[in-house]
Design an enzyme around this catalytic site. Structure first.
Site, PDB file in Angstrom:
ATOM      1  N   GLY A 171      49.513  32.788  50.759  1.00  0.00           N
ATOM      2  CA  GLY A 171      50.132  34.392  50.901  1.00  0.00           C
ATOM      3  C   GLY A 171      50.368  35.722  51.595  1.00  0.00           C
TER       4      GLY A 171
ATOM      5  CE1 TYR B  77      47.450  19.305  32.616  1.00  0.00           C
ATOM      6  CE2 TYR B  77      45.293  18.677  31.979  1.00  0.00           C
ATOM      7  CZ  TYR B  77      46.547  19.122  33.390  1.00  0.00           C
ATOM      8  OH  TYR B  77      46.215  19.956  33.662  1.00  0.00           O
TER       9      TYR B  77
HETATM   10  N1  LIG Z   1      44.852  26.001  49.799  1.00  0.00           N
HETATM   11  C1  LIG Z   1      45.477  24.443  50.690  1.00  0.00           C
HETATM   12  O1  LIG Z   1      44.811  23.534  51.336  1.00  0.00           O
HETATM   13  C2  LIG Z   1      46.605  23.975  49.735  1.00  0.00           C
HETATM   14  C3  LIG Z   1      47.254  23.214  50.138  1.00  0.00           C
HETATM   15  C4  LIG Z   1      48.539  22.695  49.842  1.00  0.00           C
HETATM   16  C5  LIG Z   1      49.061  23.483  49.425  1.00  0.00           C
HETATM   17  N2  LIG Z   1      48.786  24.587  49.256  1.00  0.00           N
HETATM   18  C6  LIG Z   1      49.509  25.165  48.183  1.00  0.00           C
HETATM   19  O2  LIG Z   1      50.136  26.461  48.638  1.00  0.00           O
HETATM   20  C7  LIG Z   1      50.046  27.799  48.372  1.00  0.00           C
HETATM   21  C8  LIG Z   1      49.385  28.999  48.119  1.00  0.00           C
HETATM   22  O3  LIG Z   1      48.276  28.606  47.581  1.00  0.00           O
HETATM   23  P1  LIG Z   1      46.454  29.233  48.613  1.00  0.00           P
HETATM   24  O4  LIG Z   1      45.987  28.150  48.392  1.00  0.00           O
HETATM   25  O5  LIG Z   1      46.694  30.104  49.099  1.00  0.00           O
HETATM   26  O6  LIG Z   1      46.179  29.772  46.587  1.00  0.00           O
HETATM   27  P2  LIG Z   1      45.478  30.926  46.723  1.00  0.00           P
HETATM   28  O7  LIG Z   1      44.860  31.523  47.794  1.00  0.00           O
HETATM   29  O8  LIG Z   1      44.839  31.128  45.402  1.00  0.00           O
HETATM   30  O9  LIG Z   1      46.928  31.573  46.294  1.00  0.00           O
HETATM   31  C9  LIG Z   1      47.649  31.182  45.146  1.00  0.00           C
HETATM   32  C10 LIG Z   1      47.936  32.697  45.121  1.00  0.00           C
HETATM   33  O10 LIG Z   1      48.874  32.099  43.504  1.00  0.00           O
HETATM   34  C11 LIG Z   1      49.025  33.166  42.462  1.00  0.00           C
HETATM   35  N3  LIG Z   1      49.112  32.629  41.249  1.00  0.00           N
HETATM   36  C12 LIG Z   1      48.763  32.017  40.189  1.00  0.00           C
HETATM   37  N4  LIG Z   1      48.964  31.804  39.416  1.00  0.00           N
HETATM   38  C13 LIG Z   1      50.301  32.878  39.108  1.00  0.00           C
HETATM   39  C14 LIG Z   1      50.968  32.991  38.230  1.00  0.00           C
HETATM   40  N5  LIG Z   1      50.821  32.900  36.489  1.00  0.00           N
HETATM   41  N6  LIG Z   1      51.969  33.882  38.172  1.00  0.00           N
HETATM   42  C15 LIG Z   1      52.139  34.630  39.462  1.00  0.00           C
HETATM   43  N7  LIG Z   1      51.751  34.911  40.163  1.00  0.00           N
HETATM   44  C16 LIG Z   1      50.224  33.216  40.110  1.00  0.00           C
HETATM   45  C17 LIG Z   1      47.567  33.644  42.748  1.00  0.00           C
HETATM   46  O11 LIG Z   1      47.065  34.948  42.226  1.00  0.00           O
HETATM   47  P3  LIG Z   1      45.639  35.233  41.917  1.00  0.00           P
HETATM   48  O12 LIG Z   1      44.759  36.125  41.916  1.00  0.00           O
HETATM   49  O13 LIG Z   1      46.183  36.195  40.156  1.00  0.00           O
HETATM   50  O14 LIG Z   1      45.402  33.957  40.716  1.00  0.00           O
HETATM   51  C18 LIG Z   1      47.456  34.112  44.005  1.00  0.00           C
HETATM   52  O15 LIG Z   1      47.948  35.127  44.179  1.00  0.00           O
HETATM   53  C19 LIG Z   1      50.291  27.200  46.715  1.00  0.00           C
HETATM   54  O16 LIG Z   1      51.545  26.928  45.984  1.00  0.00           O
HETATM   55  C20 LIG Z   1      49.049  25.690  46.717  1.00  0.00           C
HETATM   56  O17 LIG Z   1      50.016  24.903  46.061  1.00  0.00           O
HETATM   57  C21 LIG Z   1      47.704  24.820  49.102  1.00  0.00           C
END
Ligand SMILES: NC(=O)c1ccc[n+]([C@@H]2O[C@H](COP(=O)([O-])OP(=O)(O)OC[C@H]3O[C@@H](n4cnc5c(N)ncnc54)[C@H](OP(=O)(O)O)[C@@H]3O)[C@@H](O)[C@H]2O)c1
Length: 323
Positions: A46, A196
């Site tokens: 993001g 779960y």
């Molecule tokens: N990384 C991968 O390999 C991968 C693969 C497939 C799909 N994805 C998808 O890609 C997206 C981004 O993931 P990422 O890898 O960039 O992970 P990340 O770095 O953990 O980023 C996720 C973001 O979501 C925020 N978040 C979590 N819970 C939240 C809540 N209750 N309210 C508002 N914000 C919240 C987190 O904020 P905090 O910092 O406050 O926790 C963080 O900024 C996700 O939807 C994930 O499922 C990622």
């Protein structure tokens, strides 16, 4: 063929592939007339998406749970691009009250809204209920985004019709949508602790992201609204998302390192769908490596998508009535 392309980085029909970065996929695009809301835009994929969309001139509103981290993220973007237009607004997707407050705060700014990126997510967390009493991965990854999208949709429709610019909604899903519960979505026992599974609950929530995108896309087409809705698997990228399963992910990466991406590559598919002219009029599709990809059979079931839509509205009504 798709897997070979993912491993080698060979471009697909779009001309881009798994090795393409977000900057490459948006090169030459002027986004200075666009306003974007991105959830979870302060870290991981993001943050890179926010940086690159701002680099192309878009006004980016980061919707964030952690204001301190988001303000640091904003400063880091401004450091490399002093003209970046970035704002930060608080949002906790696991609380419907917070989602409503975010939408009210955003609408009060009286800005247009061209692009909504439902990016935030959590993965593989131990069983817990949200403040609203809903299983946490479903509440955060799907229901919070479902409600947010509902609340911002009129603003997006107004913007699309007054500017003539196509609106775009992007749901961050995952290839993990394939690994869900046997019935796809556990409508009858969404909060059941005994059945779960942290992995299947994540898969269920990511399936819900695609079904939500498909059903919304169908509805907007029917209404003749100039807004597209698509979903994305960004690839495998080592981010904070892995915090509940770091060791497992490290081992997995050792055996599949060739499939993993860095963060700039991980943000490319989202940026492609959000901005690229190739995607004009394309809606209700699932993308990976900047190309359309096949998704699971569950995602092709319009009855399941409609059932999830009704179920989600019912959940929202019952939580809102209770509060
Ligand atoms: N990384 C991968 O390999 C991968 C693969 C497939 C799909 N994805 C998808 O890609 C997206 C981004 O993931 P990422 O890898 O960039 O992970 P990340 O770095 O953990 O980023 C996720 C973001 O979501 C925020 N978040 C979590 N819970 C939240 C809540 N209750 N309210 C508002 N914000 C919240 C987190 O904020 P905090 O910092 O406050 O926790 C963080 O900024 C996700 O939807 C994930 O499922 C990622």
């Amino acid at each position: 063929m798709g897997m070979i392309r993912s491993m080698t980085g060979w471009p697909g029909p779009s001309g881009f592939g798994s090795a393409t970065t977000a900057e490459q996929v948006t090169a030459g695009i002027d986004a200075s007339d666009l306003t974007v809301v991105i959830t979870g835009g302060a870290s991981g994929i993001g943050l890179e998406t926010s940086r690159v969309l701002a680099l192309r001139g878009a006004h980016v509103i980061i919707a964030t749970r952690n204001m301190e981290a988001a303000n640091e993220a904003k400063q880091s973007i401004l450091k490399s691009n002093e003209n970046a237009k970035i704002d930060v607004i608080q949002l906790d997707l696991s609380s419907l009250k917070s989602v409503k407050a975010f939408a009210d705060n955003f609408i009060a700014l009286n800005l247009p809204l061209n692009i909504l990126i439902n990016n935030a997510g959590i993965m593989f967390c131990p069983y817990q209920l949200s403040q609203d009493g809903i299983e946490m991965q479903f509440a955060t990854n799907h229901l919070g985004h479902f409600y947010l999208t509902n609340l911002l949709l009129d603003k997006m429709k107004d913007t699309a019709s007054s500017t003539g610019i196509e609106g775009r909604i992007i749901n961050l899903s995952s290839v993990a949508h394939i690994h869900t519960y046997e019935e796809g979505v556990k409508f009858d026992s969404i909060n059941d602790k005994n059945s779960y599974s942290d992995k299947r609950a994540y898969g269920q929530s990511k399936l819900a992201n695609i079904l939500h995108a498909n059903e919304l896309s169908r509805r907007l087409k029917e209404e003749g609204v100039n807004i597209t809705v698509n979903s994305v698997h960004p690839g495998f990228i080592m981010t904070n998302l892995m915090k509940h399963s770091l060791n497992l992910m490290r081992i997995l990466r050792m055996f599949s390192y060739i499939l993993w991406k860095n963060v700039p590559q991980g943000a490319a598919t989202t940026c492609y769908i959000a901005m690229h002219p190739n995607l004009k009029g394309v809606s209700g599709k699932y993308y990976a490596d900047c190309n359309e990809w096949p998704a699971s059979d569950f995602t092709k079931d319009p009855k399941l998508a409609k059932k999830l839509w009704d179920f989600s509205n019912h959940l929202l009504d019952s939580v809102i009535r209770r509060s």
